[in-house]
Structures are given as structure tokens and as C-alpha cells.
Design a protein around this motif. Structure first.
Motif, PDB file in Angstrom:
ATOM      1  N   UNK A 267      -3.980  -6.216  -0.020  1.00  0.00           N
ATOM      2  CA  UNK A 267      -3.602  -6.684   0.966  1.00  0.00           C
ATOM      3  C   UNK A 267      -3.342  -5.325   1.598  1.00  0.00           C
ATOM      4  N   UNK A 268      -3.860  -4.887   3.026  1.00  0.00           N
ATOM      5  CA  UNK A 268      -3.556  -4.182   3.724  1.00  0.00           C
ATOM      6  C   UNK A 268      -2.406  -3.917   4.310  1.00  0.00           C
ATOM      7  N   UNK A 269      -1.234  -3.644   4.665  1.00  0.00           N
ATOM      8  CA  UNK A 269       0.172  -3.847   5.508  1.00  0.00           C
ATOM      9  C   UNK A 269      -0.050  -3.293   7.528  1.00  0.00           C
ATOM     10  N   UNK A 270       0.345  -4.116   8.136  1.00  0.00           N
ATOM     11  CA  UNK A 270      -0.722  -3.538   9.211  1.00  0.00           C
ATOM     12  C   UNK A 270       0.293  -2.353   9.511  1.00  0.00           C
ATOM     13  N   UNK A 271      -0.521  -1.751  10.211  1.00  0.00           N
ATOM     14  CA  UNK A 271       0.811   0.047  10.891  1.00  0.00           C
ATOM     15  C   UNK A 271       0.803   1.027   9.999  1.00  0.00           C
ATOM     16  N   UNK A 272      -0.011   0.394   8.914  1.00  0.00           N
ATOM     17  CA  UNK A 272      -0.308   1.482   7.693  1.00  0.00           C
ATOM     18  C   UNK A 272      -0.806   3.304   8.263  1.00  0.00           C
ATOM     19  N   UNK A 273      -0.040   3.754   7.894  1.00  0.00           N
ATOM     20  CA  UNK A 273      -0.512   5.386   7.970  1.00  0.00           C
ATOM     21  C   UNK A 273      -1.908   6.300   7.544  1.00  0.00           C
ATOM     22  N   UNK A 274      -2.189   7.585   7.790  1.00  0.00           N
ATOM     23  CA  UNK A 274      -3.796   7.479   7.516  1.00  0.00           C
ATOM     24  C   UNK A 274      -2.954   8.236   6.048  1.00  0.00           C
ATOM     25  N   UNK A 275      -3.462   8.407   4.662  1.00  0.00           N
ATOM     26  CA  UNK A 275      -2.359   9.093   3.564  1.00  0.00           C
ATOM     27  C   UNK A 275      -1.414   8.792   3.103  1.00  0.00           C
ATOM     28  N   UNK A 276      -1.167   7.016   3.852  1.00  0.00           N
ATOM     29  CA  UNK A 276      -0.086   6.776   2.550  1.00  0.00           C
ATOM     30  C   UNK A 276      -1.335   6.273   1.651  1.00  0.00           C
ATOM     31  N   UNK A 277       0.049   5.549   0.158  1.00  0.00           N
ATOM     32  CA  UNK A 277      -0.932   4.890  -0.814  1.00  0.00           C
ATOM     33  C   UNK A 277       0.260   3.569  -1.173  1.00  0.00           C
ATOM     34  N   UNK A 278      -0.714   3.236  -1.449  1.00  0.00           N
ATOM     35  CA  UNK A 278      -0.465   1.882  -1.886  1.00  0.00           C
ATOM     36  C   UNK A 278      -0.734   1.846  -3.544  1.00  0.00           C
ATOM     37  N   UNK A 279       0.111   0.738  -4.081  1.00  0.00           N
ATOM     38  CA  UNK A 279       0.177   0.360  -5.911  1.00  0.00           C
ATOM     39  C   UNK A 279      -0.753  -0.545  -6.159  1.00  0.00           C
ATOM     40  N   UNK A 280      -1.741  -0.792  -7.443  1.00  0.00           N
ATOM     41  CA  UNK A 280      -2.444  -1.601  -7.903  1.00  0.00           C
ATOM     42  C   UNK A 280      -1.909  -1.507  -9.381  1.00  0.00           C
ATOM     43  N   UNK A 281      -0.601  -2.123  -9.817  1.00  0.00           N
ATOM     44  CA  UNK A 281      -0.186  -2.273 -10.934  1.00  0.00           C
ATOM     45  C   UNK A 281      -0.664  -2.591 -11.872  1.00  0.00           C
ATOM     46  N   UNK A 282      -0.835  -2.175 -12.728  1.00  0.00           N
ATOM     47  CA  UNK A 282      -2.552  -2.236 -13.767  1.00  0.00           C
ATOM     48  C   UNK A 282      -3.350  -1.944 -14.215  1.00  0.00           C
TER      49      UNK A 282
END
Length: 335
Positions: A267-282
Motif C-alpha cells: 500500500x502506497x499512502x497518498x502524498x508520500x515524498x521521494x526518499x521516504x521509506x516503507x517497512x515490509x515486516x518479516x
């Protein structure tokens, strides 16, 4: 046991072992600009990094030094001093650090002691009430030259030795079985899943005989990890960069991303900025306990290289009707 002190100059510059001279030069210039002391005043970490990349470039940019480094690994300087006329030839029988099997070969020597004695140019024998011992990678070097120490200690001094073993990213992640030749013996080595750069694998009783305890020492294989085209491992963290389009950054949505186990939907949140990181657990790197860390996905907003007429018209409409100005707070910025 002293540390090996070996640096993977290819990893330092972030290039593959087959990189061309131009690729090595380009990577060095990029890193040198990034870590130059003039750009990072009073930053000791950046200063140390600048020295490290300069050292790596000095070796890899010189064809002769690079050839010796590729052939002999951590012992390339000692091999240079020994000269081509050494009756022993390559200290690892030509197989040291080979990308194909990651192995090495001591068959040119009757024992591991003979190999070490050749490098040090002396024999380790007790005498004068003292105890002679090897110290791999001793900081500051010693009488035998940079990277080696030769000191006296009690009979309990360790005679354990170190040697490098190169693994692909996949071998380190999944684990692997390696057959190595040490002297006249063939040894099966199990690499557990989750090995990392600098990890040490113990081969109990496969080293030289300790003349004082009369027991064989151990050999420690130090992992040298090849880079991956997509994933990066820094410490315990597995990460990767994933490009997204401007509309995905604004509106959010679902995107498919690679993981070590295959593609998953994120899932990509609306308004995400370039360079931000999202975590996929496990979905990260295996640990010695058998569990998995997390995978950090860094998004990079990537505008399209070419636009259709319809796309261009829509972007022009957005620009004409845009109400926000992300640079508004920079209007009165001065030095």
C-alpha cells in the motif's frame, strides 16, 4: 585472534569486480565529492570515508595493483614483495576469492604453517624463553610489514588463522554448502542462512598445529559479500529503492515490489515524498535465530521520460490550476 584488517575495495567504491577503469573512476569521483572534507567540515566520519575511498581508488585504478589484489586478496601487498620468482606461486593455488566457488587452495604448501612462513619470511619457533605467534591484520603492522604482526606471548596464544570466502547475495541469504580444499584435505563447509559481510565461520581443528598445546588450531572464514543489483544490506537492515510515478505519489494506491521471496503488493499512502521509506515486516534478512528482519522500501518519485499529447495536456492543466507552492517558505531564505 586478531582481526583480518582486510577491506573489500570493490564494495568500498560500490562497483562490481568486473567494473571497467572508467566505472571505477566515475564511482570514485562521485564518492570523493560526497565525502570530501571541504564539503563536510569537522565531520570525522566523512573524513574517514574519504580516506577509505581514496585508498580503494589508489589500488583499483592501478592495473598492476588491481591484478595482484584480485589474485591474492588480503595478501596482495605481501605477494608484491615476495615477487614473481617465489617457488610457491599463488599463495592460494589460483583459486583464492574466485567468483565461481568462493574457495581457496593451500595445496602448494605442505601445511598452513608453510604458507604463513612464506608470507612472513620467517619461521615461528620457540626460543629464548618466549613464544612466537602469528597475528593476522595487526593494526599498524610489524616487522613483517603492513597488516602483519609478529609478537611474543605465552604458550596460550591462539594460533587460529583467518581466510576470506566470497559469497553471492543469494548464497548468503539462503545458506550454502561449500567444498574447500585445505592442504590435501577436502572440507565440506555449511554456510548458514543470513551470513553478512564480515561474518566468521569456524572450521574447528582445520588450522596449523599449535606447537605448545599440540592441538590443531581453527580456521575462521571471513565472509566477503558480493553486491546485489537491487537489494542492499547495511548492518542488519535490508533495503531497496523502488521508483514511483508522480500521480502515484499524489494519489497513493497499491504497487507491486520485489522481495527476497518474490513480488508482493504494498500500500502506497497518498502524498508520500521521494526518499521516504516503507517497512515490509518479516521480508528482510535472516537472523541466526531463524527469524526474519524487515525490508525497507525507499520510494523515488520518477517523472516519465516521454509524454503522450494527452499526458502533457493533463500535466499542463494541473500546473495551471495548482494552488500549492512547496517552495513558499524558501522565499526569504538568505545567508
Amino acid at each position: 585472534m586478531a582481526a583480518t584488517g582486510f577491506k573489500d575495495y570493490y564494495a568500498v567504491l560500490g562497483v562490481s569486480r568486473t567494473a571497467s577503469a572508467d566505472e571505477i573512476k566515475q564511482s570514485f569521483r562521485k564518492l570523493a565529492r560526497k565525502y570530501h572534507p571541504d564539503v563536510n567540515p569537522n565531520d570525522k566520519t566523512a573524513e574517514a570515508k574519504f580516506k577509505e575511498v581514496s585508498e580503494a581508488y589508489e589500488v583499483l585504478s592501478d592495473a598492476d595493483k588491481r591484478k595482484k589484489y584480485d589474485q591474492y586478496g588480503q595478501y596482495w601487498q605481501q605477494a608484491s614483495r615476495a615477487g614473481a620468482g617465489s617457488p610457491y606461486g599463488s599463495p592460494f593455488g589460483g583459486a583464492y576469492g574466485s567468483p565461481g566457488d568462493g574457495g581457496f587452495d593451500f595445496s602448494n604448501y605442505g601445511s598452513f604453517d608453510e604458507f604463513i612462513n612464506e608470507l612472513l619470511g620467517r619461521f615461528s619457533t620457540p626460543g629464548g624463553g618466549g613464544r612466537s605467534s602469528y597475528a593476522y591484520g595487526a593494526p599498524g603492522g610489524g616487522p613483517a610489514g603492513p597488516g602483519f604482526g609478529y609478537d611474543t606471548a605465552a604458550s596460550s596464544q591462539s594460533f587460529d588463522q583467518e581466510a576470506n570466502i566470497r559469497l553471492t547475495f543469494g548464497e548468503a541469504f539462503h545458506g550454502a554448502q561449500k567444498r574447500l580444499r585445505i592442504g590435501n584435505n577436502s572440507v565440506e563447509v555449511r554456510i548458514p542462512p543470513g551470513a553478512k559481510q564480515g561474518s566468521k565461520i569456524r572450521l574447528k581443528g582445520k588450522g596449523p598445529m599449535n606447537p605448545y598445546s599440540k592441538q590443531p588450531a581453527d580456521i575462521y572464514l571471513v565472509v566477503q559479500l558480493d553486491t546485489h543489483s537491487f537489494f542492499k544490506l547495511e548492518g542488519d537492515s535490508l533495503s531497496a529503492e523502488v521508483p514511483i510515478t508522480p500521480d502515484e505519489a499524489v494519489l497513493g494506491g497499491k504497487i507491486d515490489v520485489p522481495t527476497p521471496d518474490g513480488s508482493v503488493t504494498m500500500n502506497l499512502p497518498a502524498g508520500i515524498r521521494s526518499g521516504q521509506s516503507l517497512r515490509l515486516r518479516g521480508k528482510g534478512w535472516p537472523s541466526p535465530k531463524g527469524d526474519r528482519g524487515d525490508l525497507l522500501i525507499k520510494v523515488v518519485i520518477t517523472p516519465p521520460g516521454t509524454l503522450s499529447d494527452a499526458e502533457r495536456q493533463l500535466y499542463e492543466q494541473i500546473r495551471a490550476s495548482r494552488t500549492s507552492n512547496p517552495r513558499q517558505d524558501l522565499t526569504n531564505t538568505r545567508i
